[in-house]
Design an enzyme around this catalytic site. Structure first.
Site, PDB file in Angstrom:
ATOM      1  N   ALA A  35     -11.517  28.893  67.468  1.00  0.00           N
ATOM      2  CA  ALA A  35     -11.630  30.332  67.710  1.00  0.00           C
ATOM      3  C   ALA A  35     -12.778  30.636  68.667  1.00  0.00           C
ATOM      4  CB  ALA A  35     -11.837  31.068  66.391  1.00  0.00           C
ATOM      5  N   TYR A  37     -14.099  28.588  70.869  1.00  0.00           N
ATOM      6  CA  TYR A  37     -13.737  28.056  72.186  1.00  0.00           C
ATOM      7  C   TYR A  37     -12.787  29.022  72.901  1.00  0.00           C
ATOM      8  CZ  TYR A  37     -11.820  24.879  75.722  1.00  0.00           C
ATOM      9  OH  TYR A  37     -11.422  24.311  76.906  1.00  0.00           O
ATOM     10  N   SER A  83       7.030  28.785  64.155  1.00  0.00           N
ATOM     11  CA  SER A  83       5.898  29.400  63.471  1.00  0.00           C
ATOM     12  C   SER A  83       6.435  30.355  62.411  1.00  0.00           C
ATOM     13  CB  SER A  83       5.013  30.141  64.478  1.00  0.00           C
ATOM     14  OG  SER A  83       5.790  31.096  65.184  1.00  0.00           O
ATOM     15  N   GLU A 117       3.565  28.757  48.179  1.00  0.00           N
ATOM     16  CA  GLU A 117       2.731  27.562  48.335  1.00  0.00           C
ATOM     17  C   GLU A 117       1.543  27.885  49.229  1.00  0.00           C
ATOM     18  OE1 GLU A 117       4.605  24.945  51.797  1.00  0.00           O
ATOM     19  OE2 GLU A 117       6.164  25.617  50.396  1.00  0.00           O
ATOM     20  N   LYS A 119      -0.983  27.939  52.236  1.00  0.00           N
ATOM     21  CA  LYS A 119      -0.833  27.669  53.669  1.00  0.00           C
ATOM     22  C   LYS A 119      -2.008  26.793  54.107  1.00  0.00           C
ATOM     23  CE  LYS A 119      -0.047  29.909  58.133  1.00  0.00           C
ATOM     24  NZ  LYS A 119      -1.133  29.215  58.865  1.00  0.00           N
ATOM     25  N   ASP A 121      -4.597  24.742  56.192  1.00  0.00           N
ATOM     26  CA  ASP A 121      -5.194  24.931  57.512  1.00  0.00           C
ATOM     27  C   ASP A 121      -5.440  23.558  58.133  1.00  0.00           C
ATOM     28  OD1 ASP A 121      -6.265  26.099  59.722  1.00  0.00           O
ATOM     29  OD2 ASP A 121      -8.165  26.658  58.791  1.00  0.00           O
ATOM     30  N   ARG A 140       3.501  19.226  66.494  1.00  0.00           N
ATOM     31  CA  ARG A 140       4.403  20.344  66.780  1.00  0.00           C
ATOM     32  C   ARG A 140       4.461  20.650  68.271  1.00  0.00           C
ATOM     33  NH1 ARG A 140       3.761  26.143  63.912  1.00  0.00           N
ATOM     34  NH2 ARG A 140       1.819  26.168  65.077  1.00  0.00           N
ATOM     35  N   TYR A 227       5.973  19.662  53.178  1.00  0.00           N
ATOM     36  CA  TYR A 227       6.449  20.946  52.676  1.00  0.00           C
ATOM     37  C   TYR A 227       7.768  21.405  53.291  1.00  0.00           C
ATOM     38  CZ  TYR A 227       3.964  22.522  56.910  1.00  0.00           C
ATOM     39  OH  TYR A 227       3.509  22.663  58.202  1.00  0.00           O
ATOM     40  N   LYS A 315      -1.139  36.248  54.709  1.00  0.00           N
ATOM     41  CA  LYS A 315      -2.473  35.825  55.096  1.00  0.00           C
ATOM     42  C   LYS A 315      -3.528  36.478  54.206  1.00  0.00           C
ATOM     43  CE  LYS A 315      -2.793  33.476  58.237  1.00  0.00           C
ATOM     44  NZ  LYS A 315      -2.775  33.666  59.689  1.00  0.00           N
ATOM     45  N   CYS A 419      -1.933  56.441  87.291  1.00  0.00           N
ATOM     46  CA  CYS A 419      -2.057  54.996  87.148  1.00  0.00           C
ATOM     47  C   CYS A 419      -3.375  54.527  87.755  1.00  0.00           C
ATOM     48  CB  CYS A 419      -0.883  54.295  87.833  1.00  0.00           C
ATOM     49  SG  CYS A 419      -1.027  52.492  87.841  1.00  0.00           S
ATOM     50  N   CYS A 422      -2.219  52.079  91.028  1.00  0.00           N
ATOM     51  CA  CYS A 422      -1.557  52.577  92.238  1.00  0.00           C
ATOM     52  C   CYS A 422      -1.703  54.081  92.437  1.00  0.00           C
ATOM     53  CB  CYS A 422      -0.079  52.199  92.227  1.00  0.00           C
ATOM     54  SG  CYS A 422       0.904  53.083  90.987  1.00  0.00           S
ATOM     55  N   CYS A 437       3.214  54.478  83.964  1.00  0.00           N
ATOM     56  CA  CYS A 437       3.121  54.644  85.410  1.00  0.00           C
ATOM     57  C   CYS A 437       4.523  54.765  85.997  1.00  0.00           C
ATOM     58  CB  CYS A 437       2.390  53.445  86.020  1.00  0.00           C
ATOM     59  SG  CYS A 437       2.522  53.330  87.813  1.00  0.00           S
ATOM     60  N   CYS A 443       3.663  49.689  92.210  1.00  0.00           N
ATOM     61  CA  CYS A 443       2.438  49.408  91.461  1.00  0.00           C
ATOM     62  C   CYS A 443       2.197  47.906  91.400  1.00  0.00           C
ATOM     63  CB  CYS A 443       2.553  49.985  90.052  1.00  0.00           C
ATOM     64  SG  CYS A 443       1.127  49.670  89.018  1.00  0.00           S
TER      65      CYS A 443
END
Length: 736
Positions: A35, A37, A83, A117, A119, A121, A140, A227, A315, A419, A422, A437, A443
């Site tokens: 995160a 990085y 995902s 179940e 999750k 990490d 993956r 899983y 989550k 806008c 433009c 716009c 544009c």
């Protein structure tokens, strides 16, 4: 920030990111979390976007991945590794259950069984067994193609080399992780040896599995939870819970925290139990995954483009932090939407340094609309103290404002009506929350965004022509319109030489790009339609339209014919809205039918038929048809689209994998279906090569009429369309 400060900040970021790359990819001892990085890299890209003259091809913004990945072979997954969608509260979980019930047409009384179940990490891994022997292990990757890490996977004790009693072909999927205790012990050993320690268990596990030297992986305390599964030659069980039991019997470690639950209430109770026990589990988790237990239901529910319908990740609560709102910028998207972005004093939220956050729309800033995210009191002003929150990988959002800390000189923010790119008027249609716009391809922001969309993976999929290259070629004036991509090679008569001599390019990379461009000329019509970037026209609608019309010419002719009807429809709806408002004020009965009839009075039968043809396609409807007609009737838009299609030869829709007696026929479903839902019926018909329409016309071949069939059945009789009940339909397609 001025250019001098920006240059200094880019230099600082380059040093930090280079050190992080070296630590992660070479020393296998990351100093930053993923995160952190990513936050640094996003800041680098944001500064480069604001100061393009400071962008360097060799800088961090020009790098993707790192060299060690090149040492692994590539593996194409037989079944994609998708995902999961996310839930963040009890309402989301209840809606997940309700969506599944609606799709399966289940009664409200019976509870639906799920598994719950933790999750994990860690790093996703797929193990392929043939004849009971482990033959391949792959990460993956992007879901379709991963890295071959077979030698490294063989060193993990939790991964069996051979299976007794397994199906001939079995792909077992799960998570590679490191326990808290093993992680601490590993870091102690690293420290004693004078080596760098790891940042967290997930990074340690991921870096260890992706070592080029499997001896290093073998020395790392990696573990594996199974899983799920991919390709199998025979079913493991009838239920998700039964399949997990079967995997455990074969010798895999499965999560002991997994439970079978009845209904959303039971799921939420299990979620609370796992959340309470989180600190005692001994390994990192970031939520709870719910899956429909009955595998036949999973098969019926199927998949969206990137996620299964039958599973969701609940989550753990978002983390929050308070900071100052230093500015509001307006970004212009592909469809012209003006999106406000909060520029924040950098703050760490859940391990990520956040300096930008979404503000949804102008009503959200004004405090008159919560954007569906949270309820606030008062508007947002520059200088305010605001609360930021994140939930998983979701874009940071501004959730609240501390009115007691508002600076005395703070003034309401005035959302611009033109806008910022433009200068064209930015209009807000009645009933919409977004201002757009009106510049279209005039544009530059819309033009570049549409070009990026056109070459993206789901559209023309031109390898080597990513976002950065599109921006660069646009700045050089090489690619200003979609068709320019396909004339790039002959640019000024020396396109290849010009590209090969550009910084960061050479003869090989230029040749590879031109080959990819040539390959893109024959992408399917569905991809081309999606790639046009027409508002509301997504991947699914692109496929539906391609199946129905089969060729671009047939599609374009119908759209052109339907455009007068589209104008009439818009006029009718606007007039009806005004009539309803008048009736509300005066108390008089609204004459909606008369208003709509007047709007359609001068529309020709041909235009009506074309409109009905488009709107009758299942999944298309009036809103998308209006957007398509608007795009193809705007002179500049149409000229650009026609020029692009002049360079392409779209392939026809792919033939159905299981073509049968209804292949090529147009089918309409009406009334109540008792043995399947409407969505299931459509999916099955399309899998057999049929086209599914929402209205009966002279092109209809079969009408499947259930109880309650009304006007469609009458029209089918008038047109002589073959009509059958649900049992006859199932008998015809072999599903009786």
């Amino acid at each position: 920030m001025d250019a001098k400060a920006a240059a200094a900040e880019l230099e600082r970021l380059a040093v930090l990111l280079a050190a992080a790359d070296l630590a992660y990819h070479t020393a296998d001892a990351p100093e930053l979390t993923d995160a952190e990085y990513d936050a640094l890299k996003r800041r680098n890209l944001a500064i480069e976007a604001r100061f393009p003259d400071l962008r360097r091809p060799e800088g961090p913004g020009g790098k993707v991945g790192a060299a060690p990945a090149d040492g692994f072979g590539k593996v194409r997954h037989a079944v994609r590794m998708l995902s999961l969608g996310n839930a963040f509260n009890a309402t989301d979980v209840a809606e997940f259950d309700a969506r599944i019930r609606r799709y399966l047409d289940l009664s409200d009384g019976a509870l639906l069984a799920y598994t719950a179940e933790p999750k994990i990490d860690g790093l996703s891994l797929s193990l392929r067994y043939e004849g009971g022997a482990l033959i391949r292990a792959a990460t993956r990757g992007n879901g379709e193609v991963g890295e071959d890490v077979t030698a490294n996977a063989r060193t993990i004790d939790d991964i069996p080399e051979r299976l007794d009693g397994a199906p001939d072909t079995l792909e077992v999927r799960g998570e590679v992780y490191m326990s808290h205790a093993d992680f601490a012990a590993l870091n102690d050993r690293q420290a004693e040896a004078g080596a760098k320690t790891f940042a967290n268990p997930r990074n340690a596990a991921a870096g260890s599995l992706r070592q080029l030297d499997s001896a290093i992986t073998a020395a790392r305390p990696l573990r594996f939870f199974a899983y799920a599964w991919g390709e199998v030659s025979e079913p493991l069980a009838d239920t998700q819970s039964g399949a997990l039991d079967r995997l455990a019997a074969l010798g895999f470690v499965t999560s002991p925290e997994t439970r079978r639950c009845e209904g959303p209430g039971d799921l939420l109770r299990r979620y609370a139990e796992i959340a309470a026990a989180r600190a005692e589990l001994g390994y990192d988790i970031d939520g709870v995954v719910y899956k429909v237990d009955d595998l036949s239901y999973q098969a019926r529910l199927g998949f969206r483009s990137t996620t299964p319908r039958w599973a969701i990740a609940h989550k753990f609560p978002a983390e929050t932090a308070w900071t100052r709102l230093e500015g509001i910028d307006i970004q212009v998207g592909r469809t012209g939407a003006l999106s406000p972005v909060a520029r924040l004093r950098p703050v760490t939220v859940g391990g990520v340094v956040v300096s930008n956050a979404t503000l949804h729309n102008e009503d959200y800033i004004a405090g008159t609309d919560a954007g569906g995210e949270a309820i606030r009191v008062g508007d947002l002003r520059i200088g305010d103290r605001v609360e930021i929150y994140r939930a998983g990988d979701v874009i940071p959002k501004v959730r609240d404002v501390d009115l007691s800390a508002r600076p005395p000189d703070a003034v309401p923010y005035i959302f611009r009506t033109d806008c910022p790119v433009c200068g064209s008027p930015a209009l807000r249609e009645p009933g919409e929350s977004v201002r757009r716009c009106t510049g279209g391809l005039i544009c530059a922001a819309q033009r570049v965004a549409r070009l990026k969309h056109l070459v993206s993976r789901a559209a023309l999929d031109i390898d080597g022509l990513g976002d950065r290259e599109v921006e660069r070629f646009h700045e050089l004036g090489w690619v200003r319109a979609p068709a320019d991509i396909f004339t790039l090679r002959s640019l000024h008569g020396d396109g290849p030489d010009a590209l090969a001599q550009l910084d960061g390019w050479g003869e090989t990379s230029a040749g590879n790009l031109f080959a990819a461009i040539e390959a893109a000329r024959t992408r399917t019509l569905a991809r081309v339609l999606f790639g046009l970037g027409i508002r509301h026209l997504g991947e699914v609608a692109g496929r539906d339209l391609a199946r129905h019309f089969e060729t671009w010419d047939a599609f374009a002719v119908t759209v052109d014919a339907a455009t007068p009807a589209a104008h009439a429809h818009r006029w009718a709806e606007e007039a009806a809205m005004a009539e309803r408002a008048r009736a509300k004020r005066t108390g008089e009965r609204a004459a909606l039918a008369r208003v709509r009839q007047a709007a359609w009075a001068d529309v020709s039968p041909e235009a009506r038929a074309a409109w009905d043809d488009l709107t009758g396609i299942d999944g298309v409807g009036a809103t998308l048809t209006l957007a398509i007609c608007d795009a193809l009737s705007a002179p500049q838009e149409r000229a650009a689209i026609d020029a692009l299609l002049g360079e392409l030869d779209p392939a026809p829709p792919e033939a159905a994998a299981d073509a049968g007696p209804v292949a090529g026929k147009t089918v309409v479903f009406t009334g109540t279906l008792e043995r399947m839902t409407r969505a299931e019926a459509k999916a099955r018909a399309e899998a057999l090569g049929a086209k599914v329409s929402g209205s009966v016309s002279g092109k209809t071949d079969i009408l499947v009429a259930g109880p309650g069939a009304g006007s469609k059945a009458v029209k089918a009789r008038e047109l002589g369309v073959e009509t059958m009940d649900e049992d006859a339909w199932l008998s015809l397609i072999g599903d009786a």
